[in-house]
Design a protein around this motif. Sequence first.
Motif, PDB file in Angstrom:
ATOM      1  N   GLY A  33       0.761  -1.413   0.082  1.00  0.00           N
ATOM      2  CA  GLY A  33      -0.040  -0.109  -0.025  1.00  0.00           C
ATOM      3  C   GLY A  33       0.907   1.233   0.098  1.00  0.00           C
ATOM      4  O   GLY A  33       1.815   1.353   0.766  1.00  0.00           O
ATOM      5  N   ILE A  34       0.648   2.288  -0.884  1.00  0.00           N
ATOM      6  CA  ILE A  34       1.400   3.341  -1.016  1.00  0.00           C
ATOM      7  C   ILE A  34       0.527   4.649  -0.697  1.00  0.00           C
ATOM      8  O   ILE A  34      -0.491   4.806  -1.292  1.00  0.00           O
ATOM      9  N   GLU A  35       1.103   5.402   0.270  1.00  0.00           N
ATOM     10  CA  GLU A  35       0.098   6.609   0.742  1.00  0.00           C
ATOM     11  C   GLU A  35       1.286   7.893   0.493  1.00  0.00           C
ATOM     12  O   GLU A  35       2.168   7.837   1.249  1.00  0.00           O
ATOM     13  N   ALA A  36       0.800   8.524  -0.202  1.00  0.00           N
ATOM     14  CA  ALA A  36       1.454   9.843  -0.560  1.00  0.00           C
ATOM     15  C   ALA A  36       0.944  10.921   0.266  1.00  0.00           C
ATOM     16  O   ALA A  36      -0.261  11.341   0.196  1.00  0.00           O
ATOM     17  N   ILE A  37       1.625  11.648   1.050  1.00  0.00           N
ATOM     18  CA  ILE A  37       1.182  12.777   1.956  1.00  0.00           C
ATOM     19  C   ILE A  37       1.515  13.994   0.963  1.00  0.00           C
ATOM     20  O   ILE A  37       2.511  14.429   0.651  1.00  0.00           O
TER      21      ILE A  37
END
Length: 66
Positions: A33-37
């Motif tokens: 899972g990739i979460e970009a802030i």
Amino acid sequence: MLILGRRPGDTLIIDGGIKIVVLQCDRGGVRLGIEAIVNQIADENKRANVVSEAKEWATTIPLKRT
């Protein structure tokens, strides 16, 4: 290439703004899972919207001609 051993639930933070979470590991592969802030992007969008609204407002002001 960097190869890391991680377990499900482990996280990596890249460049202080991207969070990668290991969701699942099995013989078929790995699910990440990739979460970009996106704080900087959101701030820039807010600034762009304010400028756009100011330009629209400025066009509604009647010009005084002499």
